[in-house]
Design a protein around this motif. Structure first.
Motif, PDB file in Angstrom:
ATOM      1  N   ARG A  72       0.767  -1.261   0.000  1.00  0.00           N
ATOM      2  CA  ARG A  72       0.000   0.000   0.000  1.00  0.00           C
ATOM      3  C   ARG A  72       0.788   1.296   0.000  1.00  0.00           C
ATOM      4  NH1 ARG A  72      -4.173  -2.803  -1.718  1.00  0.00           N
ATOM      5  NH2 ARG A  72      -5.491  -3.762  -0.139  1.00  0.00           N
ATOM      6  N   ASN A 102      -0.416  -1.770  -7.458  1.00  0.00           N
ATOM      7  CA  ASN A 102      -1.642  -0.950  -7.390  1.00  0.00           C
ATOM      8  C   ASN A 102      -1.629  -0.030  -6.168  1.00  0.00           C
ATOM      9  OD1 ASN A 102      -1.993  -3.248  -5.745  1.00  0.00           O
ATOM     10  ND2 ASN A 102      -4.221  -3.183  -5.916  1.00  0.00           N
ATOM     11  N   THR A 159     -10.231  -4.276  -9.821  1.00  0.00           N
ATOM     12  CA  THR A 159     -10.113  -4.667  -8.423  1.00  0.00           C
ATOM     13  C   THR A 159      -9.679  -3.424  -7.660  1.00  0.00           C
ATOM     14  OG1 THR A 159      -9.163  -6.297  -6.909  1.00  0.00           O
ATOM     15  CG2 THR A 159      -7.729  -5.498  -8.678  1.00  0.00           C
ATOM     16  N   HIS A 188      -4.010 -10.784 -12.815  1.00  0.00           N
ATOM     17  CA  HIS A 188      -5.310 -10.824 -12.149  1.00  0.00           C
ATOM     18  C   HIS A 188      -6.276 -11.271 -13.244  1.00  0.00           C
ATOM     19  CE1 HIS A 188      -8.404  -9.473  -9.159  1.00  0.00           C
ATOM     20  NE2 HIS A 188      -9.107  -9.713 -10.250  1.00  0.00           N
ATOM     21  N   ASN A 290     -11.472 -10.188  -4.414  1.00  0.00           N
ATOM     22  CA  ASN A 290     -11.409 -10.486  -5.847  1.00  0.00           C
ATOM     23  C   ASN A 290     -10.233 -11.404  -6.128  1.00  0.00           C
ATOM     24  OD1 ASN A 290     -13.514  -8.678  -6.335  1.00  0.00           O
ATOM     25  ND2 ASN A 290     -12.069  -6.969  -6.456  1.00  0.00           N
ATOM     26  N   ASP A 317      -2.046 -12.833  -1.459  1.00  0.00           N
ATOM     27  CA  ASP A 317      -2.838 -11.668  -1.869  1.00  0.00           C
ATOM     28  C   ASP A 317      -3.121 -10.803  -0.636  1.00  0.00           C
ATOM     29  OD1 ASP A 317      -4.419  -9.833  -3.163  1.00  0.00           O
ATOM     30  OD2 ASP A 317      -6.101 -11.205  -3.492  1.00  0.00           O
TER      31      ASP A 317
HETATM   32  C1  NCD Z   1      -6.475  -6.569  -3.856  1.00  0.00           C
HETATM   33  C2  NCD Z   1      -6.157  -5.237  -3.185  1.00  0.00           C
HETATM   34  O1  NCD Z   1      -6.895  -4.845  -2.276  1.00  0.00           O
HETATM   35  O2  NCD Z   1      -5.174  -4.597  -3.556  1.00  0.00           O
HETATM   36  N1  NCD Z   1      -7.824  -6.917  -3.533  1.00  0.00           N
HETATM   37  C3  NCD Z   1      -8.400  -8.133  -3.667  1.00  0.00           C
HETATM   38  O3  NCD Z   1      -9.610  -8.231  -3.494  1.00  0.00           O
HETATM   39  N2  NCD Z   1      -7.713  -9.208  -3.982  1.00  0.00           N
HETATM   40  C4  NCD Z   1      -6.242  -6.462  -5.329  1.00  0.00           C
HETATM   41  C5  NCD Z   1      -6.163  -7.799  -6.044  1.00  0.00           C
HETATM   42  O4  NCD Z   1      -5.201  -8.549  -5.861  1.00  0.00           O
HETATM   43  O5  NCD Z   1      -7.052  -8.117  -6.809  1.00  0.00           O
END
Ligand code: NCD
Ligand code: ZN
Length: 482
Positions: A72, A102, A159, A188, A290, A317
């Motif tokens: 993050r 992301n 996502t 993804h 996701n 993830d």
């Molecule tokens: C992930 C995120 O929050 O960055 N969220 C998720 O639902 N898996 C993004 C991702 O890996 O798809």
């Protein structure tokens, strides 16, 4: 004391434990020196060492390599940052993470990679960094490769972060650009247009409940995306990796592509093995992720594929959000994902303790296979002389209950709240140094982690159709007429 004969003084000896590899286990002491495993040998045969730690009755596993975490930073540090995320990894027996692009801004360019590297300098554990593969940054891809990116990430479906999905045309060009580098492209793999269409129809019909999220993203989105990406990989020779496998149905294109010789690997995550649609009523929007957690039959098929080798590895993830962002009455408003890097090893060791997987198999899917797929082998993923001393010391008798307040992640809300596990990493070593000791973070190791670029060796690429790439066509526009 130095060894009187050789003058050799080890930094550390772990004495009395059982070393586990992907195929066997044996009683051995392990000596480290200058961050590497110096010796693995019969108990009592080690050289003199600065420090000896008794690990009698415990197991020495190569530290987990988690190729899918979201830390993050920059941009969403109220959810997580590199210090808290990597602390969670250290506490979870994970010694290397690959971190996703992301963030805000996303890791789209060399300048943004440099900013990510600056943030990651706080890490307790070693790391790879993903660069983004998007429609609007194709010109940046060579700079990212030259600048030391460790893999690429392509969001075929929307996502968290709402990064737009590239068209198939842009994906093909990106695969052509990346293929010669040998770097792996992680996907993804959910098709955006199917999901957007269905979600709009569900919203219009007034569906706001947690299971509407599953209805918007049926397994066909994964089947379509995995198949399409595999076709592009086969055509170009690009290496690909299917992230967070959630369905039985997508295992078919994965297995078929492997059989055709496509360089494709796949991961699943604990939530797809251990949860199913029966858990939505209990967990509500907390379980929103996701791709979605699906039926019990999907979980069973994923488990079988993880045992047979169709799925290569376990990842997490790790996707922390705040409780306020997760707890929503309208499912579409809840942020997707939850933390996982600290709970993966305990949850999977609990599977071992329950007799559903061997410790050796766990070492294959958590360390050996990710090390090999992402070019870290033989430096990482094994406890043998010459390898980096990344070790999770595991107590298979210790019981713990997963509790938000115990997690080191900033975003603590997890669907595994209250789960009791047997089997816990009690020490974690990264290149010979304790980053976790006796279930306590070694706080001063923030900054010890380093990027894996120097040790990463991807096998040479087998590029295909090089004479038909867009770049080749643009260089020789008149070839047809000549
Ligand atoms: C992930 C995120 O929050 O960055 N969220 C998720 O639902 N898996 C993004 C991702 O890996 O798809
Ligand atoms: Zn994803």
């Amino acid at each position: 004391m130095h060894d009187p004969d050789t003058g050799f003084l080890a930094d550390l000896v772990l004495a009395g434990g059982t070393v586990v590899t992907g195929t066997t286990r044996f009683q051995a002491d392990v000596a480290t020196k200058d961050g590497l495993v110096a010796l693995v040998g019969a108990p009592g045969t080690m050289p003199a060492a600065r420090e000896t730690v008794d690990v009698t009755g415990q197991f020495l596993l190569p530290g987990a390599i988690d190729v899918h975490v979201h830390f993050r930073e920059p941009g969403y540090t109220h959810k997580e940052d590199w210090r808290t995320g990597s602390a969670a990894a250290a506490m979870g027996g994970t010694t290397t993470v690959f971190e996703m692009p992301n963030t805000h801004p996303p890791t789209r360019s060399l300048a943004e990679l440099r900013a990510k590297q600056a943030a990651a300098a706080k890490s307790h554990v070693d790391y790879g960094l993903y660069g983004l593969l998007a429609e609007d940054n194709l010109d940046e891809l060579p700079g990212l490769i030259a600048g030391g990116v460790n893999a690429f990430k392509c969001f075929m479906g929307n996502t968290f972060g709402n990064l737009p999905s590239p068209s198939t045309g842009a994906m093909l060009e990106a695969f052509e650009i990346i293929a010669p580098s040998g770097l792996r492209i992680s996907l993804h793999a959910e098709t955006a247009s199917i999901m957007a269409w269905r979600q709009a129809r569900l919203v219009a019909a007034g569906r706001n409940d947690p299971l509407a999220h599953v209805a918007a993203r049926p397994a066909i989105v994964a089947v379509e995306a995995v198949s399409r990406a595999a076709v592009l990989a086969e055509w170009t020779g690009a290496r690909i990796h299917v992230l967070h496998i959630s369905s039985a149905a997508e295992l078919r294109p994965l297995a078929e592509s492997k059989a055709r010789g496509v360089e494709i690997t796949g991961e699943t995550c604990p939530c797809y093995l251990l949860l199913d649609t029966g858990d939505y009523a209990r967990l509500g929007s907390v379980i929103r992720v996701n791709p979605p957690v699906r039926d019990a039959a999907d979980a069973a098929a994923i488990r079988a594929a993880l045992m047979s080798g169709v799925i290569d590895m376990i990842a997490t993830d790790h996707a922390p959000h705040t409780p306020e962002e997760k707890r929503k009455d309208v499912i579409w408003e809840a942020d997707c994902g939850f933390p996982g890097v600290e709970t993966q090893m305990p949850l999977m060791l609990n599977e071992v303790a329950q007799g559903r997987m061997s410790l050796e198999h766990y070492v294959r899917i958590s360390a050996e296979n990710p090390a090999q797929a992402f070019g870290l082998w033989p430096a990482k993923g094994r406890i043998e002389a010459g390898a980096e001393a990344d070790i999770a010391v595991v107590d298979m008798e210790r019981r713990e209950t997963i509790r938000a307040e115990r997690l080191h992640s900033r975003g603590k809300i997890t669907p595994f709240e209250g789960v009791e596990v047997t089997g816990v990493p009690v020490h974690t070593l990264v290149r010979g140094r304790f980053v976790q000791r006796d279930r306590r973070l070694v706080a001063e190791t923030s900054g010890w982690g380093r990027q894996v670029t120097a040790i990463q060796r991807m096998p040479p690429a087998r590029v295909r159709n090089a004479d038909r790439t867009l770049a080749a066509c643009l260089q020789a526009p008149a070839r047809e007429e000549a």
